[in-house]
Scaffold this active site. Structure first.
Site, short mmCIF file in Angstrom:
data_model
loop_
_atom_site.label_atom_id
_atom_site.label_comp_id
_atom_site.label_asym_id
_atom_site.label_seq_id
_atom_site.Cartn_x
_atom_site.Cartn_y
_atom_site.Cartn_z
N GLU A 536 1.53 -1.27 -0.10
CA GLU A 536 0.07 -0.19 -0.36
C GLU A 536 0.98 1.14 0.16
O GLU A 536 2.02 1.10 0.63
CB GLU A 536 -1.22 -0.61 0.89
CG GLU A 536 -2.15 1.46 1.15
CD GLU A 536 -2.94 1.47 2.36
OE1 GLU A 536 -2.94 0.10 2.94
OE2 GLU A 536 -3.68 2.28 2.24
N ASN A 597 -3.83 5.13 -2.03
CA ASN A 597 -5.51 5.55 -1.48
C ASN A 597 -6.12 6.60 -2.11
O ASN A 597 -5.15 7.44 -2.89
CB ASN A 597 -5.49 6.16 -0.73
CG ASN A 597 -4.95 5.62 1.06
OD1 ASN A 597 -5.73 4.33 1.23
ND2 ASN A 597 -3.39 5.14 0.96
N ASP A 658 -11.18 0.44 0.87
CA ASP A 658 -10.83 0.56 2.41
C ASP A 658 -11.37 0.49 3.81
O ASP A 658 -13.01 0.78 3.41
CB ASP A 658 -10.24 2.08 1.94
CG ASP A 658 -8.70 1.84 3.28
OD1 ASP A 658 -8.55 1.07 3.40
OD2 ASP A 658 -7.49 2.32 2.60
N GLU A 722 -6.26 -5.62 8.19
CA GLU A 722 -5.25 -4.71 8.61
C GLU A 722 -5.68 -4.50 9.84
O GLU A 722 -5.95 -5.02 10.59
CB GLU A 722 -6.38 -3.32 7.72
CG GLU A 722 -6.53 -3.02 6.27
CD GLU A 722 -6.98 -1.55 6.48
OE1 GLU A 722 -6.22 -0.54 6.15
OE2 GLU A 722 -8.26 -1.42 6.12
#
Ligand code: C2E
Ligand code: MG
Ligand code: MG
Length: 768
Positions: A536, A597, A658, A722
């Site tokens: 990420e 993101n 997310d 996560e």
């Protein structure tokens, strides 16, 4: 617009020449004692000639200008009248030559032709509409015209007809009835022509044509002065004038503009009253009008009384109308005042009025203001549409007014920002509580639940209104910071975060220009073997004084200022560049996905899809290697965003949801949104390893984690857990069915070099 073409002058000039010749001929004829200039019959030629010119003038005008139906009819009748006159007077001229030097009398055929011409012309005048449309206006005009007609008739009667009727040798009945009829027509025509305005026939043209009637008066005058019988002077020197007047009228009509003309004739009724006073005075001061059998004088008085009464009615109507206009004007002013000071949607006071009231309050004492802001109103607007948003605002405005009650006055300051000026100083807290209570139940026809954040601030007398509003605003923002849906009273220092935010916005711009942003990479790892599968991309701000600043601190400010768009573009391009480099260095199996993101502001940027495509093309990264991470709230922003997401999906880019599970509609979202990956939020991973059966929190977390994996499996989506911070969590997640994860335990976010080293190590291990 085309420039107005000047109407031709040739007909007017020709007619004027004929008139001039007629006058000169007649003068010569008189001065030479009735013998000069050849035969007397020549004098009869001017009238048919000038009438032909008049007819031609009207005809040429009719062809040159487009006229409305009523106008066309009038001019056509007038043209026919001219031809009839011309023909009638030609017959007279023929007789004049035949019987010269004896003056001819009008032959019967000529009289019929001319009489028909007069009737046609009269008919034409009668038919012309007055250019007034409403019933009320028409009624008023009829009243005015009746007054004028009656006044006119009284004068004509008293000074014109009555003396003839009452003369010792009265006229014959037929002559009298013709005279009466003529007077009536004359009076009618005068009043009618005076009122023609804005209709299909030009006002001035109409007056010119109507005044041809006056040429008859000229004939009578010349007859008396010249001593000859009226026919010859009329034929030669006076009546041709009517042809000139018609030519002038036609020219005037041709040049008339389409602009509305002055309306109506306001003074004619009053003139009529003055006019009837003259015969009345005459009757009063001359004794012969009184006594038995003297009915003429009484008739004049009766008529005068009637005129006066009608004028009184007219005055009353005008008075009523004036009062109505005055009322309308006052209502208009009141409405304008209200519009200037109130919000058109909710009807509440607007910002201007609110500030004015606040200033007045501060002028006489202390004041308290409650500033209220709807939470997440933009989401309602974006997802349910502006109409629903509007109804919600209206419903909330009503609820706010009710909550303020007698203790305050509600206002709408802007968009979703409202305020209450608390008029009972000690009631501030009560009002705030009532507003909060009002938002615990669904409102508006759509039964929506709105939450609001509010700030309460009081100020001492003499404080400027903007200061109180600033304090209330700071308190309101503090309420938002503390998790929304509550209210906070202002305390000193509360404005500092707002000021810091403002400073931050400026700082960000500078940092973007100075290249102070970095991208760090956190590995996404296979839970069973610890192999790096992807990464990420997370942004960092290398602040020259503060060191590395966390995105939690500056992303909200970047979103608010819109700087997130260029910042996000930078992160996207840098990530694609780095991923393409890793792909070239370690081959396609080492790192299958790279995930930056994306914030909602970027999705609203019209260039976003093009930016993504350009980033992939420029660095040669295959689209399926790019994963865009989006939060649920971003995805929920309506149709436009959904279209963008489908375009990205069609391009081959994968989308990840997310922080999955923290939003309100996570499950329903999965149906409409083309997601490929869900990322189980850290909050469900925290404490998942704690095996304390019966602990509700641990149970709930496991239940969510289990539900998410089952759902993802059913829908064919990949999952990433996560925020994994321990090996126990890895094992528990593996047992639940998760295979991929991310977290400090598996790898902290680090520089590109850190990840390169880890990938290199992995390659060596694999080779060994
Ligand atoms: P996120 O997308 O959910 O990113 C994961 C965050 O969790 C990262 O925080 C990461 O450092 C942190 N994290 C990962 N593993 C662990 C763990 O085991 N324990 C704990 N306590 N934290 C862990 P970070 O980098 O501070 O980012 C915070 C948020 O800021 C991100 O949440 C993301 O929403 C946003 N963000 C970061 N970079 C960008 C960006 O480039 N653009 C946009 N629009 N938002 C970004
Ligand atoms: Mg993320
Ligand atoms: Mg996350």
């Amino acid at each position: 617009m085309t420039a107005a073409v000047r109407p031709p002058r040739r007909f007017v000039l020709t007619a004027a020449t004929i008139v001039l010749l007629g006058v000169l001929w007649y003068l010569a004829w008189v001065l030479t004692g009735g013998t000069g200039m050849g035969t007397m019959a020549v004098g009869y030629l001017f009238m048919p000639a000038v009438m032909t010119v008049g007819a031609m003038a009207v005809r040429s005008m009719r062809r040159a200008v487009p006229l409305v139906r009523a106008g066309r009819r009038f001019w056509l009748l007038l043209e026919a009248c001219c031809y009839l006159f011309s023909a009638g007077f030609t017959l007279l001229a023929v007789d004049a030559f035949r019987f010269a030097p004896v003056a001819p009398s009008m032959p019967p055929a000529g009289a019929v032709l001319i009489g028909s011409g007069v009737v046609l012309a009269m008919w034409g005048v009668v038919q012309v509409p007055l250019g007034v449309t409403s019933w009320y206006e028409r009624g008023k005009q009829w009243l005015d015209r009746t007054i004028a007609l009656l006044g006119c008739c009284t004068v004509l009667w008293h000074f014109g007809v009555a003396p003839m009727v009452l003369a010792p040798e009265p006229w014959t009945t037929s002559a009298l009835s013709i005279l009466l009829l003529a007077c009536g027509f004359a009076a009618g025509a005068i009043t009618k022509v005076s009122y023609i305005a804005g209709g299909p026939v030009d006002r001035t043209a109409m007056r010119l044509i109507a005044s041809t009637g006056l040429t008859a008066a000229g004939v009578a005058l010349l007859a008396v002065l010249g001593g000859y019988d009226g026919i010859l002077p009329g034929q030669a020197a006076c009546m041709p004038l009517s042809g000139l007047l018609i030519a002038l009228g036609a020219r005037r009509q041709q040049g008339a503009s389409a602009a509305p003309q002055r309306t109506g004739n306001v003074w004619l009724p009053y003139l009529a009253v003055l006019a009837v006073d003259v015969p009345v005075a005459d009757v009063l001061f001359r004794a012969e009008h009184w006594g038995p059998g003297k009915w003429e004088g009484r008739l004049v008085v009766v008529s005068a009384v009637t005129v006066t009464a009608l004028v009184a009615v007219r005055q009353y109507v005008a008075f009523r109308e004036n009062s109505r206009l005055l009322r309308e004007k006052q209502a208009d002013e009141e409405r304008l005042r209200h519009e200037a000071t109130h919000d058109p949607l909710t009807g509440l006071a607007n910002r201007a009025l609110f500030k004015q009231r606040l200033e007045t309050a501060l002028g006489s004492g202390s004041a308290t203001v409650l500033l209220v802001d709807l939470d997440d109103f933009k989401t309602v607007n974006d997802s349910l549409g502006h109409d629903v948003g509007d109804t919600l605002l209206v419903a909330f405005a009503g609820a706010l007014s009710d909550a303020a009650g007698a203790d305050g006055e509600a206002a709408r300051l802007a968009g979703d920002e409202f305020a209450v000026l608390v008029t009972t100083p000690e009631a501030g807290e009560c009002v705030a509580e009532r507003v909060m209570a009002a938002t615990t139940v669904p409102i508006s026809t759509h039964r929506l639940l709105v939450h609001v954040s509010a700030g309460l601030a009081s100020a001492l007398p003499g404080t400027v209104p903007s200061q109180v509003l600033r304090d209330a605003d700071a308190a309101m923002h503090a309420a938002k910071q503390r998790g929304k849906a509550n209210w906070v009273r202002y305390a000193s220092g509360m404005e500092q975060p707002a000021q810091a935010h403002a400073r931050l916005g400026g700082d960000l711009r500078r940092a973007l220009d100075a290249g102070e942003f970095r991208v760090v990479y956190q590995p996404i790892v296979g839970l069973a073997d610890g192999r790096v599968l992807g990464a990420e991309a997370l942004v960092r701000w290398a602040h020259p004084e503060r060191g590395l600043v966390s995105p939690a601190e500056f992303i909200p400010a970047a979103e608010r200022t819109g700087l997130i768009v260029p910042l996000g573009r930078y992160v996207l391009r840098e990530t694609c560049r780095q991923a393409a480099q890793w792909l070239a260095e370690f081959g396609p199996d080492a790192l299958t996905k790279i995930a930056p993101n994306v914030s909602v502001r970027q999705l609203h940027d019209p260039d976003f899809v093009a930016d993504v495509r350009a980033a992939l093309d420029d660095y040669g990264l295959p689209p399926e290697r790019l994963v865009l991470e989006l939060t649920e709230s971003a995805v929920l922003r309506g149709q436009q965003v959904l279209r963008v997401l489908h375009e990205l999906h069609d391009m081959g880019v994968r989308l990840a949801l997310d922080d999955f599970g923290t939003g309100e509609s996570s499950l329903s979202l999965l149906r409409s949104f083309p997601a490929a990956i869900v990322k189980l939020d850290k909050s469900f991973v925290d404490g998942i390893e704690l095996d304390e059966p019966g602990t509700p929190a641990a149970d709930a977390r496991q239940a969510v984690a289990r539900a998410v994996i089952q759902l993802a499996d059913a829908l064919g989506l990949d999952t990433v857990a996560e925020g994994i911070e321990s090996q126990e969590q890895v094992e528990r997640l593996l047992r639940l069915g998760y295979t991929v994860g991310q977290g400090y335990h598996l790898g902290r976010p680090g520089s590109a070099e850190d990840l390169t080293a880890r990938l290199a190590g992995q390659r060596t291990a694999a080779a060994a």
